[in-house]
Design an enzyme around this catalytic site. Structure first.
Site, PDB file in Angstrom:
ATOM      1  N   ASP A  67       0.801  -1.235   0.000  1.00 38.96           N
ATOM      2  CA  ASP A  67       0.000   0.000   0.000  1.00 38.96           C
ATOM      3  C   ASP A  67       0.832   1.283   0.000  1.00 38.96           C
ATOM      4  OD1 ASP A  67       0.653  -1.078   2.534  1.00 38.96           O
ATOM      5  OD2 ASP A  67      -0.954   0.006   3.562  1.00 38.96           O
ATOM      6  N   GLU A 134      -0.849  -2.565   5.065  1.00 39.58           N
ATOM      7  CA  GLU A 134       0.056  -2.562   6.225  1.00 39.58           C
ATOM      8  C   GLU A 134      -0.107  -1.278   7.028  1.00 39.58           C
ATOM      9  OE1 GLU A 134       3.160  -1.468   8.763  1.00 39.58           O
ATOM     10  OE2 GLU A 134       2.913  -0.442   6.856  1.00 39.58           O
ATOM     11  N   GLU A 135      -0.265  -0.156   6.319  1.00 40.54           N
ATOM     12  CA  GLU A 135      -0.301   1.151   7.003  1.00 40.54           C
ATOM     13  C   GLU A 135      -1.475   1.248   7.973  1.00 40.54           C
ATOM     14  OE1 GLU A 135       1.949   3.305   6.982  1.00 40.54           O
ATOM     15  OE2 GLU A 135       3.160   2.903   5.198  1.00 40.54           O
ATOM     16  N   ARG A 174      18.047  -6.706  14.511  1.00 38.68           N
ATOM     17  CA  ARG A 174      18.392  -7.028  15.905  1.00 38.68           C
ATOM     18  C   ARG A 174      17.519  -8.186  16.357  1.00 38.68           C
ATOM     19  NH1 ARG A 174      15.792  -4.866  20.338  1.00 38.68           N
ATOM     20  NH2 ARG A 174      17.734  -4.049  21.177  1.00 38.68           N
TER      21      ARG A 174
HETATM   22 ZN    ZN Z   1       6.050   0.847   5.590  1.00 45.16          ZN
HETATM   23 ZN    ZN Z   2       4.617   3.330   6.605  1.00 44.59          ZN
END
Ligand code: ZN
Ligand code: ZN
Length: 412
Positions: A67, A134-135, A174
């Site tokens: 996205d 995802e956002e 990490r």
């Molecule tokens: Zn991103």
């Molecule tokens: Zn982002």
């Protein structure tokens, strides 16, 4: 790889909002099919899953998010986006790949091309996940809710990556927590409205809300241990319209960042306790109302799997280009949803997309420790975020190939 730069520039020119990545998903599906992958579309709305089997061996999940963001691009690139979209509230908004998810899609399609072209270099099963939303923290869960684990080979490891404001060509990661959990919600506080001249006949939600905002500050100061950390931000406080009217309700929007599941539970519990408590002592006629806006889980790298990935990346890039992050980022991700649902280890890493020259004399060896970036370096979500194509795409592809090979190399 021929065509990859053009593919990237095309994706960059045409970003799409979260959960509406139809054009991107179609390009991904067509490309994967042409490469010889088994492709399933519309997984969790616009998600695409590619599967490539190559005999016995582990199942490796590789994930890219698709996205864009409602940001007006100001990079000046000749392939800058001028597209607009309609957001969930029905407003027309500018669109930009301001978080580099176009880089992620291109890199994963570059890696899938190489896996399909030469099966002598790997064995087992690859699952390429092109995730929507995802956002907004919707996409990974939407794919899981759409039967992802039953419909596709169950992963033994989940691998994902994000481009960021580090020198292009470098990779950082990490073990343990690498990205914060983020919880956002809206709270409605109910009072009893009336004339501004006679507060004795009302329950003032502005005074109630002000007490809540003040008292919320004590959570991090008085309830989080010295060695732990958290952020509680009231980003919005709305109530009333006119000076001589006491309104009947107030609305707060709150964003919480934490780096540990126990701290997260405590902070969220404390917020509820304080908000409910202030409503009670104010004599509110009705209990406060809570609406979740979004919830990003912690992104946690499995320690042993991360060591395996770091060894693989160091083998591919050399020790100077692979660095350890000293602290988790306060940003958030929903990548961890896949590994949590499958009960397998996850590893996430960040790779640089910034022209190293923009760092000037900054010591690029201290990436994980740098507290503030040089002003010339745009961050993700900035209108100026413009990863350089070379060597960013190559680095992202090589990182995916190297990390996957740690599990599915025939010589393992
Ligand atoms: Zn991103
Ligand atoms: Zn982002």
């Amino acid at each position: 790889m021929p065509g990859l730069t053009e593919l990237y520039q095309d994706l960059h020119r045409h970003p799409e909002l979260s959960m509406a990545e139809t054009r991107t998903a179609a390009i991904v599906s067509d490309t994967l099919r042409a490469q010889g992958w088994d492709v399933t579309e519309h997984v969790g709305s616009t998600g695409v899953v590619g599967v490539l089997q190559n005999g016995p061996g582990p199942v490796v999940l590789l994930r890219a998010d698709m996205d864009g963001l409602p940001v007006q691009e100001d990079t000046g690139l000749d392939y800058a986006s001028t597209d607009t979209g309609i957001d969930p509230d029905g407003r027309e908004v500018p669109l930009m790949h301001a978080c580099g998810h176009d880089v992620h899609v291109t890199c994963l399609l570059g890696a899938t091309a190489i896996f399909a072209a030469d099966r002598s270099t790997w064995c087992g099963t690859l699952v390429a996940v092109f995730q929507p939303g995802e956002e907004t923290a919707q996409g990974a869960q939407a794919m899981i809710d759409d039967g992802f684990l039953d419909r596709f080979p169950r992963p033994d490891v989940c691998l994902g990556q994000h481009v960021g404001p580090m020198p292009a060509g470098t990779v950082v990661t990490r073990p343990g927590t690498i990205m914060a959990a983020a919880d956002s919600f809206r709270i409605r506080l109910f009072g009893r409205g009336g004339h501004g001249s006679s507060p004795e006949n009302t329950v003032d939600p502005i005074v109630m809300g002000a007490a809540v905002v003040g008292r919320l500050q004590t959570i991090v100061a008085r309830e989080v241990a010295a060695g732990d950390s958290a952020v509680v931000t009231v980003g919005s406080f709305n109530s009333g319209h006119k000076e001589n009217i006491i309104p009947s309700e107030a609305e707060l929007k709150i964003n919480v960042r934490t780096f540990d599941e126990a701290v997260r539970d405590n902070v969220l519990h404390a917020i509820h306790r304080i908000v409910d408590g202030e409503a009670t002592v104010s004599g509110a006629p009705k209990e406060p109302e809570y609406t979740a806006l979004n919830n990003f889980p912690l992104t946690v790298n499995d320690a042993a799997a991360t060591e395996t990935v770091v060894d693989a990346l160091t083998g591919a890039f050399g020790p100077d280009r692979v660095q350890a992050m000293l602290r988790p980022l306060a940003g958030s991700e929903d990548f961890g949803v896949f590994g949590d649902a499958a009960g397998c280890p996850s590893v996430f890493w960040h790779f640089g997309g910034t022209d190293p020259k923009l760092f000037g004399d900054n010591d690029t060896k201290e990436i994980g420790a740098r507290s503030a970036l040089p002003a010339a370096v745009p961050t993700n979500h900035s209108p100026f975020f413009a990863p350089i194509i070379d060597p960013t795409l190559q680095t992202g592809i090589q990182a995916l190939l190297a990390a996957a090979a740690a599990w599915n190399s025939p010589n393992m």
